[in-house]
Write an enzyme that holds these catalytic residues in place. Structure first.
Site, PDB file in Angstrom:
ATOM      1  N   ILE A  60     -61.191 -82.037   8.624  1.00 50.44           N
ATOM      2  CA  ILE A  60     -61.534 -80.766   7.986  1.00 50.44           C
ATOM      3  C   ILE A  60     -60.623 -79.735   8.653  1.00 50.44           C
ATOM      4  O   ILE A  60     -60.464 -79.741   9.874  1.00 50.44           O
ATOM      5  CB  ILE A  60     -63.037 -80.428   8.178  1.00 50.44           C
ATOM      6  CG1 ILE A  60     -63.407 -79.073   7.584  1.00 50.44           C
ATOM      7  CG2 ILE A  60     -63.467 -80.451   9.631  1.00 50.44           C
ATOM      8  CD1 ILE A  60     -64.941 -78.797   7.614  1.00 50.44           C
ATOM      9  N   SER A  61     -59.976 -78.877   7.859  1.00 49.25           N
ATOM     10  CA  SER A  61     -58.992 -77.943   8.404  1.00 49.25           C
ATOM     11  C   SER A  61     -59.642 -76.910   9.318  1.00 49.25           C
ATOM     12  O   SER A  61     -60.832 -76.640   9.237  1.00 49.25           O
ATOM     13  CB  SER A  61     -58.261 -77.213   7.270  1.00 49.25           C
ATOM     14  OG  SER A  61     -57.720 -78.126   6.355  1.00 49.25           O
ATOM     15  N   GLN A  62     -58.781 -76.307  10.142  1.00 49.55           N
ATOM     16  CA  GLN A  62     -59.195 -75.204  11.023  1.00 49.55           C
ATOM     17  C   GLN A  62     -59.683 -74.032  10.150  1.00 49.55           C
ATOM     18  O   GLN A  62     -59.054 -73.715   9.141  1.00 49.55           O
ATOM     19  CB  GLN A  62     -57.938 -74.827  11.799  1.00 49.55           C
ATOM     20  CG  GLN A  62     -58.059 -73.743  12.791  1.00 49.55           C
ATOM     21  CD  GLN A  62     -56.663 -73.296  13.244  1.00 49.55           C
ATOM     22  OE1 GLN A  62     -55.647 -73.705  12.682  1.00 49.55           O
ATOM     23  NE2 GLN A  62     -56.635 -72.458  14.247  1.00 49.55           N
TER      24      GLN A  62
END
Ligand code: SAH
Length: 230
Positions: A60-62
Site C-alpha cells: 500500500i503506497s505511502q
C-alpha cells in the site's frame, strides 16, 4: 498523518507546482480509515507516512504519495477516475472520498477480490473493481477525467491510457527514469512520477517528475483481461 502530508507537500513544492493540496483531498485523507486496509499485524503502523506490505509481494503506497496522486489526477465531485493497480483498495477509497466516481483494475485476482469485498464492507459500494491488465485501461467506460497508475511503467505510459483520457484530463503515472539504465548509481527503483495533461485539441503535455518508488506495472499479459470478479 495529514499534518505530515501537508509538511512534506510544502517541502516538495518545487516538484509539484503547488505548496498545498486541494482541501477536499486532505479531508479524504483524514476520513478514510487506512488501518482497515492493511494486514492485522501492520495496523499499529497504519497512520505512519510509509508504505506497508499487503501480501502477494505488493505494498500500500505511502500516504503522502496517495494524497499527491489524488490531487494531481484532478479527482473531485462527479469526476470520473480510473485507477490501475487496486492493491488493497485504499487509493480507490481516497478517490471516492473526494466525491469522484471510481473504476479500478487489479492484475492479481486475489487482491481484486479482497479489495472489492473490503470496499463494499466499508460502504464504498459505488467503486467498480475488475481483475485484468490495467495497462489496457477500461475501454467500455472511457473517457476518464483522471487516470492514476499505482505501479511503474517500464518505458512510456501505455498508449491505451492516454487514449482513454478525456480532453482536459490528467494521467498520473510513475515511469522508470529515462537515465536510470545508463546511470552508475541508478537501479531498478529509479523512477519519476509523470503527469500527462490532455489539451482540448487532444495533444498532450508532460509535467511533474517527482522521484518515486513503485512496484512494476505488469504489461501485456494475455488472458488476464476479462469480466470483473468484483
Ligand atoms: N493503489 C494500491 C497500491 C498499489 S501496489 C493501494 O492503495 O493499495 C500496485 C498494484 O498494481 C499491485 O497490487 C499490483 O498487483 C498491481 N498491478 C501491477 N501491474 C498491473 C496491471 N497491469 N494492471 C492492474 N494492476 C497491476
Amino acid at each position: 498523518m495529514v499534518e505530515i502530508i501537508a509538511a512534506e507537500v510544502a517541502e516538495t513544492s518545487h516538484w509539484l507546482a503547488r505548496d498545498h493540496l486541494d482541501p477536499r483531498v486532505m479531508a479524504a485523507m483524514a476520513e478514510v480509515p487506512r488501518h482497515a486496509f492493511v494486514p492485522a499485524h501492520s495496523r499499529g503502523a497504519a497512520y505512519e507516512n510509509r508504505p506497508l506490505p499487503i501480501g502477494h509481494g505488493q505494498t500500500i503506497s505511502q500516504p503522502y504519495i496517495v494524497a499527491i496522486m489524488t490531487d494531481l489526477s484532478g479527482a473531485g465531485p462527479g469526476r470520473k477516475v480510473l485507477e490501475v493497480g487496486t492493491g488493497c483498495g485504499y487509493q480507490a477509497a481516497v478517490l471516492a472520498a473526494t466525491g469522484a466516481r471510481v473504476w479500478t483494475i487489479e492484475t492479481v485476482p486475489e487482491l481484486a477480490r479482497q479489495a472489492a469485498f473490503r470496499l463494499a464492507e466499508l460502504g464504498y459500494d459505488g467503486i467498480r473493481v475488475r481483475h485484468g491488465d490495467g495497462s489496457k485501461g477500461w475501454p467500455e467506460e472511457a473517457p476518464f477525467d483522471g487516470i492514476l497508475v499505482t505501479a511503474a511503467a517500464s518505458r512510456r505510459p501505455p498508449a491505451a491510457l492516454i487514449e482513454q483520457l478525456a480532453p482536459g484530463g490528467h494521467l498520473v503515472i510513475p515511469v522508470e527514469h529515462r537515465a536510470a539504465r545508463f546511470s552508475l548509481f541508478g537501479g531498478a527503483g529509479d523512477q519519476e512520477l509523470l503527469v500527462i495533461a490532455k489539451n482540448e485539441d487532444g495533444s498532450v503535455r508532460e509535467t511533474c517528475h517527482l522521484p518515486v518508488a513503485f512496484v512494476p506495472l505488469i504489461e501485456g499479459i494475455e488472458g488476464k483481461t476479462g469480466p470483473g470478479d468484483g
